[in-house]
Design a protein around this motif. Structure first.
Motif, PDB file in Angstrom:
ATOM      1  N   SER A 141      -3.606 -19.616  41.717  1.00 45.81           N
ATOM      2  CA  SER A 141      -3.300 -20.027  40.352  1.00 45.81           C
ATOM      3  C   SER A 141      -3.920 -18.990  39.419  1.00 45.81           C
ATOM      4  O   SER A 141      -3.784 -17.785  39.654  1.00 45.81           O
ATOM      5  CB  SER A 141      -3.840 -21.436  40.091  1.00 45.81           C
ATOM      6  N   SER A 142      -4.639 -19.420  38.397  1.00 48.35           N
ATOM      7  CA  SER A 142      -5.201 -18.496  37.423  1.00 48.35           C
ATOM      8  C   SER A 142      -6.034 -19.297  36.436  1.00 48.35           C
ATOM      9  O   SER A 142      -5.868 -20.520  36.307  1.00 48.35           O
ATOM     10  CB  SER A 142      -4.070 -17.773  36.684  1.00 48.35           C
ATOM     11  N   THR A 143      -6.932 -18.620  35.718  1.00 48.67           N
ATOM     12  CA  THR A 143      -7.562 -19.289  34.569  1.00 48.67           C
ATOM     13  C   THR A 143      -6.495 -19.701  33.566  1.00 48.67           C
ATOM     14  O   THR A 143      -6.707 -20.609  32.759  1.00 48.67           O
ATOM     15  CB  THR A 143      -8.578 -18.352  33.888  1.00 48.67           C
ATOM     16  N   ALA A 144      -5.321 -19.057  33.629  1.00 46.81           N
ATOM     17  CA  ALA A 144      -4.194 -19.423  32.765  1.00 46.81           C
ATOM     18  C   ALA A 144      -3.706 -20.846  33.033  1.00 46.81           C
ATOM     19  O   ALA A 144      -3.022 -21.433  32.196  1.00 46.81           O
ATOM     20  CB  ALA A 144      -3.042 -18.445  32.976  1.00 46.81           C
ATOM     21  N   GLY A 145      -4.054 -21.390  34.205  1.00 43.32           N
ATOM     22  CA  GLY A 145      -3.581 -22.719  34.550  1.00 43.32           C
ATOM     23  C   GLY A 145      -4.312 -23.851  33.864  1.00 43.32           C
ATOM     24  O   GLY A 145      -3.925 -25.019  33.989  1.00 43.32           O
ATOM     25  N   PHE A 146      -5.369 -23.540  33.105  1.00 45.07           N
ATOM     26  CA  PHE A 146      -6.187 -24.589  32.487  1.00 45.07           C
ATOM     27  C   PHE A 146      -5.789 -24.915  31.054  1.00 45.07           C
ATOM     28  O   PHE A 146      -6.287 -25.885  30.488  1.00 45.07           O
ATOM     29  CB  PHE A 146      -7.666 -24.182  32.519  1.00 45.07           C
ATOM     30  N   GLN A 147      -4.907 -24.118  30.445  1.00 40.96           N
ATOM     31  CA  GLN A 147      -4.465 -24.399  29.077  1.00 40.96           C
ATOM     32  C   GLN A 147      -3.155 -23.661  28.813  1.00 40.96           C
ATOM     33  O   GLN A 147      -2.856 -22.680  29.488  1.00 40.96           O
ATOM     34  CB  GLN A 147      -5.506 -23.964  28.041  1.00 40.96           C
ATOM     35  N   PRO A 148      -2.358 -24.136  27.850  1.00 36.17           N
ATOM     36  CA  PRO A 148      -1.116 -23.419  27.513  1.00 36.17           C
ATOM     37  C   PRO A 148      -1.427 -22.026  26.971  1.00 36.17           C
ATOM     38  O   PRO A 148      -2.469 -21.806  26.345  1.00 36.17           O
ATOM     39  CB  PRO A 148      -0.477 -24.293  26.429  1.00 36.17           C
ATOM     40  N   LEU A 149      -0.505 -21.075  27.208  1.00 38.94           N
ATOM     41  CA  LEU A 149      -0.704 -19.696  26.776  1.00 38.94           C
ATOM     42  C   LEU A 149       0.408 -19.261  25.816  1.00 38.94           C
ATOM     43  O   LEU A 149       1.502 -18.901  26.265  1.00 38.94           O
ATOM     44  CB  LEU A 149      -0.708 -18.741  27.975  1.00 38.94           C
ATOM     45  N   TYR A 151       2.605 -16.777  23.916  1.00 38.14           N
ATOM     46  CA  TYR A 151       3.047 -15.424  24.254  1.00 38.14           C
ATOM     47  C   TYR A 151       3.083 -15.167  25.758  1.00 38.14           C
ATOM     48  O   TYR A 151       3.539 -14.107  26.181  1.00 38.14           O
ATOM     49  CB  TYR A 151       2.206 -14.345  23.553  1.00 38.14           C
ATOM     50  N   MET A 152       2.610 -16.112  26.535  1.00 37.83           N
ATOM     51  CA  MET A 152       2.787 -16.070  27.989  1.00 37.83           C
ATOM     52  C   MET A 152       3.124 -17.493  28.447  1.00 37.83           C
ATOM     53  O   MET A 152       2.569 -18.014  29.412  1.00 37.83           O
ATOM     54  CB  MET A 152       1.524 -15.560  28.694  1.00 37.83           C
ATOM     55  N   ALA A 153       4.050 -18.106  27.726  1.00 37.01           N
ATOM     56  CA  ALA A 153       4.310 -19.537  27.898  1.00 37.01           C
ATOM     57  C   ALA A 153       4.758 -19.890  29.306  1.00 37.01           C
ATOM     58  O   ALA A 153       4.288 -20.878  29.884  1.00 37.01           O
ATOM     59  CB  ALA A 153       5.372 -19.990  26.879  1.00 37.01           C
ATOM     60  N   VAL A 154       5.661 -19.091  29.867  1.00 34.43           N
ATOM     61  CA  VAL A 154       6.182 -19.395  31.199  1.00 34.43           C
ATOM     62  C   VAL A 154       5.099 -19.175  32.258  1.00 34.43           C
ATOM     63  O   VAL A 154       4.911 -20.006  33.152  1.00 34.43           O
ATOM     64  CB  VAL A 154       7.432 -18.550  31.499  1.00 34.43           C
ATOM     65  N   TYR A 155       4.381 -18.063  32.146  1.00 34.73           N
ATOM     66  CA  TYR A 155       3.331 -17.779  33.128  1.00 34.73           C
ATOM     67  C   TYR A 155       2.266 -18.875  33.135  1.00 34.73           C
ATOM     68  O   TYR A 155       1.889 -19.380  34.207  1.00 34.73           O
ATOM     69  CB  TYR A 155       2.685 -16.428  32.827  1.00 34.73           C
ATOM     70  N   GLY A 156       1.764 -19.244  31.946  1.00 36.78           N
ATOM     71  CA  GLY A 156       0.743 -20.292  31.877  1.00 36.78           C
ATOM     72  C   GLY A 156       1.231 -21.596  32.481  1.00 36.78           C
ATOM     73  O   GLY A 156       0.499 -22.279  33.205  1.00 36.78           O
ATOM     74  N   ALA A 157       2.492 -21.937  32.205  1.00 32.22           N
ATOM     75  CA  ALA A 157       3.051 -23.185  32.739  1.00 32.22           C
ATOM     76  C   ALA A 157       3.183 -23.132  34.257  1.00 32.22           C
ATOM     77  O   ALA A 157       2.924 -24.124  34.951  1.00 32.22           O
ATOM     78  CB  ALA A 157       4.409 -23.465  32.102  1.00 32.22           C
ATOM     79  N   THR A 158       3.580 -21.972  34.787  1.00 27.83           N
ATOM     80  CA  THR A 158       3.711 -21.877  36.245  1.00 27.83           C
ATOM     81  C   THR A 158       2.357 -22.012  36.922  1.00 27.83           C
ATOM     82  O   THR A 158       2.237 -22.649  37.982  1.00 27.83           O
ATOM     83  CB  THR A 158       4.369 -20.550  36.683  1.00 27.83           C
ATOM     84  N   LYS A 159       1.321 -21.421  36.333  1.00 30.01           N
ATOM     85  CA  LYS A 159       0.009 -21.482  36.961  1.00 30.01           C
ATOM     86  C   LYS A 159      -0.626 -22.865  36.804  1.00 30.01           C
ATOM     87  O   LYS A 159      -1.407 -23.300  37.664  1.00 30.01           O
ATOM     88  CB  LYS A 159      -0.898 -20.386  36.410  1.00 30.01           C
ATOM     89  N   ALA A 160      -0.296 -23.567  35.724  1.00 31.78           N
ATOM     90  CA  ALA A 160      -0.729 -24.961  35.593  1.00 31.78           C
ATOM     91  C   ALA A 160      -0.067 -25.812  36.679  1.00 31.78           C
ATOM     92  O   ALA A 160      -0.700 -26.699  37.271  1.00 31.78           O
ATOM     93  CB  ALA A 160      -0.375 -25.492  34.206  1.00 31.78           C
ATOM     94  N   PHE A 161       1.195 -25.529  36.962  1.00 29.29           N
ATOM     95  CA  PHE A 161       1.890 -26.232  38.041  1.00 29.29           C
ATOM     96  C   PHE A 161       1.187 -25.995  39.372  1.00 29.29           C
ATOM     97  O   PHE A 161       0.937 -26.937  40.136  1.00 29.29           O
ATOM     98  CB  PHE A 161       3.349 -25.770  38.134  1.00 29.29           C
ATOM     99  N   VAL A 162       0.881 -24.731  39.672  1.00 26.85           N
ATOM    100  CA  VAL A 162       0.255 -24.397  40.956  1.00 26.85           C
ATOM    101  C   VAL A 162      -1.081 -25.110  41.110  1.00 26.85           C
ATOM    102  O   VAL A 162      -1.396 -25.644  42.181  1.00 26.85           O
ATOM    103  CB  VAL A 162       0.077 -22.871  41.091  1.00 26.85           C
TER     104      VAL A 162
END
Length: 261
Positions: A141-149, A151-162
């Motif tokens: 996943s990523s630290t991106a998975g802990f909150q919406p991003l 300008y990187m909306a799709v990436y953040g959402a995918t990592k939140a899913f993971v």
């Protein structure tokens, strides 16, 4: 889990974090199935690790964002009589910019690789692990998975899913012999930002893939559920718990705002 003499399958294994998983698992005596699009890089890595550690290796060049790719990969492993005891779902990429200005086709590929491939790979390989009563799955996943991003909306959402997906399967399988684990790195010195096409997506000091993987394997051996390598990354991932959603969006949005719009 003692991985010596067992088979680990790593996606996105040609560089960065995936390559480091291959190197460190080979050092522990694991046989390797290396998966990525670049056959040349995979063959070079496989030959080096086989020669250096006396392990076996198999190379399967494949684009996992393509429909049906995970099933094709599973069938190839079946044909080679490979029982996968550790699955590392590492392959993924990000896009950056105003949502409507990023290629819709590219964002679709992002969802297919970051989300659909992880689900399909897990569906394919988990039943065999459960039948044997042993195995492990690492989902990156990523630290991106802990909150919406912004300008990187799709990436953040995918990592939140993971992250959510991995947590749920950790609970389902905690007493069934199969360990699920989520790796949530921050900015790391890989080709990630070359693929994104800008350093505007980078936040904070970059970690090394060597340290990220070493921290991951140590945390898994301790039975942890997930890890965020680096204290600063960990605190950054948790800070949204102490802010309103709008405050969190403002903070992250200002960090990730494109320098050119």
């Amino acid at each position: 889990m003692n991985i010596k003499g067992k088979w680990s399958l790593i996606t996105g294994a040609s560089s960065g974090i995936g390559e480091q998983f291959a190197r460190q698992l080979a050092k522990e005596g694991s046989h390797l199935v290396l998966v990525a699009r670049s056959e040349r890089r995979l063959n070079t890595l496989a030959a080096e690790l086989t020669r250096g550690y006396g392990i076996q290796s198999r190379v399967i060049p494949l684009d996992l964002s393509a429909a049906g790719a995970a099933g094709e990969l599973y069938q190839k492993c079946q044909q080679l009589n490979l029982e996968i005891d550790l699955l590392v779902n590492n392959a993924g990429f990000a896009t950056h910019g105003l949502f409507e200005k990023v290629s819709g086709e590219r964002q679709h590929e992002e969802v297919m690789l970051n989300v659909a491939a992880v689900v399909d790979m897990t569906h394919s390989f988990l039943p065999g692990m459960l039948q044997r009563g042993a195995g492990a799955v690492i989902n990156v996943s990523s630290t991106a998975g802990f909150q919406p991003l912004p300008y990187m909306a799709v990436y953040g959402a995918t990592k939140a899913f993971v992250l959510s997906f991995t947590d749920a399967l950790w609970w389902e399988n905690r007493d069934r012999g199969v360990q699920f684990f989520a790796l949530c790195p921050g900015s790391t010195e890989t080709n990630f930002f070359n693929v994104v096409g800008t350093e505007d997506a980078s936040v904070g000091t970059k970690d090394t893939p060597e340290r990220v993987v070493a921290v991951t394997l140590r945390a898994m051996k301790k039975g942890k559920q997930y890890v965020v390598p680096g204290l600063r990354n960990y605190l950054g991932a948790q800070i949204s718990r102490f802010m309103t959603r709008r405050q969190s969006l403002r903070l992250v949005g200002n960090m990730l705002r494109p320098s050119k719009q």
